[in-house]
Design an enzyme around this catalytic site. Sequence first.
Site, mmCIF file in Angstrom:
data_model
loop_
_atom_site.group_PDB
_atom_site.id
_atom_site.type_symbol
_atom_site.label_atom_id
_atom_site.label_comp_id
_atom_site.label_asym_id
_atom_site.label_seq_id
_atom_site.Cartn_x
_atom_site.Cartn_y
_atom_site.Cartn_z
ATOM 1 N N LYS A 78 0.837 -1.194 0.000
ATOM 2 C CA LYS A 78 0.000 0.000 0.000
ATOM 3 C C LYS A 78 0.878 1.252 0.000
ATOM 4 O O LYS A 78 1.922 1.285 0.665
ATOM 5 C CB LYS A 78 -0.914 -0.026 1.242
ATOM 6 C CG LYS A 78 -1.932 1.116 1.303
ATOM 7 C CD LYS A 78 -2.827 0.988 2.525
ATOM 8 C CE LYS A 78 -3.829 2.132 2.608
ATOM 9 N NZ LYS A 78 -4.743 2.012 3.768
ATOM 10 N N SER A 158 -9.733 2.560 2.955
ATOM 11 C CA SER A 158 -8.794 3.239 2.081
ATOM 12 C C SER A 158 -7.891 2.280 1.307
ATOM 13 O O SER A 158 -7.250 2.679 0.338
ATOM 14 C CB SER A 158 -7.919 4.185 2.903
ATOM 15 O OG SER A 158 -7.115 3.452 3.826
ATOM 16 N N SER A 182 -10.341 0.199 7.221
ATOM 17 C CA SER A 182 -9.746 0.294 5.885
ATOM 18 C C SER A 182 -9.073 -0.966 5.371
ATOM 19 O O SER A 182 -8.612 -0.993 4.239
ATOM 20 C CB SER A 182 -8.747 1.453 5.841
ATOM 21 O OG SER A 182 -9.413 2.687 5.869
#
Length: 495
Positions: A78, A158, A182
């Site tokens: 990420k 997210s 998330s």
Amino acid sequence: MDNLNKLGLAEARDALRAGDVTSKELVQACLTAIEGAGALNAFVHHTPELAMEQAEAADARLKAGDAPAMCGLPIGIKDLFCTKGVPSQAGSRILEGFIPEYESTVSQQLLDAGAVTLGKLNMDEFAMGSSNETSVYGNAVNPWRRGNDDAALTPGGSSGGSAAAVAADLCLAATGTDTGGSIRQPAAFTGITGIKPTYGRCSRWGVVAFASSLDQAGPMTKNVRDAAIMLEAMCGHDAKDSTSVDLAVPNFEAALTGDMRGKKIGIPREYRMDGMSAEIDALWQNGIAMMKDAGAEIVDISLPHTKYALPAYYVIAPAEASSNLARYDGVRYGHRAKLAPGDGITEMYERTRAEGFGHEVQRRVMVGTYVLSAGFYDAYYNRARKVRTLIKRDFEDAFAQGIDCILTPATPSAAFGLGEMTDADPVAMYLNDVFTVTVNLAGLPGISVPAGQDGQGLPLGLQLIGRPWEEADLLSSAYALEKRAGFVAKPEKWW
């Protein structure tokens, strides 16, 4: 072997050690899949040369019989994790051009375990969002579609890029972070497994901060066994992070017995909310039946302060964000606005932040600054902290009754369409976190397991919440749920 990118971590690990496949072959299969998946916009910084170098080194270690846990396994990172020599923007324009000279502790531990990193994954800007629509890179797109409908769906947020990449078999697994759901919400939206460990189990050092008392890294994988393998590699004490706990890391994979006999599963009555869709309620009832069938005792419990969790979260998280994001000023790194003649440092700060931060980040910074201001600190921030303590106590009381873990829905709906929840009503978007934020406020471990599909064929997830530091037990319970749910559906390739 064909379709190597479709393997999970455990399958690929066993194939590598048996000599049936090489890491270079695995990595090449993933790189080819990534090249053909531009429409998903999951990978945003590509590092194919670095990946092949790492794969070559992994193959040498495997040949020498010196193979650590994740040796040769290709994963995605990420964009919130700082990675040495690779852009790390946190999905924001304000960090444009920032290339760290250091590696985050979690990504370094994965490299030390032999993992191969394919590149950086899309995400909501500074991890603020539930749909991956606030990213400077543009939307990540869910590989799933509703029936025969071509409308693009959110992969959740997210960690939307991570979820989309794992679900579409672009990588074998990926890192995510979870501040209010998330990891778990995008995992549920894309039919994969995602675990948020206990706060302090994984180091936050080198992870771009959103809300420091809530953020926690975790793995996003194709199944529970893979989550256990990757989580073990990610965990461990880090002296560089004052919130990292010095506790031995169990062998999570060895704990996957799936034995639920004698276990008590709590069902919180407060999670039966007004307006809950019939499909989510039916999924929850099926999950309860599955756990009962596995030998667990089902116990109704009360978490009375649940209804205050969302407002408390959306005071505490923006407050911490406004403090953390004050460091982005255009002086030392990242984006700096062009100044007009006569402009001073105040104008530079104002223009840089106006250009560098997106609307959602600006909104949360403004909310956070407001609730921390002199006239409102006690009315909002201090009150929210007291509510947080009460929420934590609710869970402590439930676990004191002998509850081993708590079963809830992971999300209030299946994945929704990109653009369906616009800026007109940000609260509607915030409601996506209704089942997940309590876990972050209490610092507990939580896992989302795919457990069914809605009427349009979209995946739905169930959440299990565990006792603090008992991820091994939580993973074993999730393994029991996964076996009974038997979810094997994959998105049909359209990209």
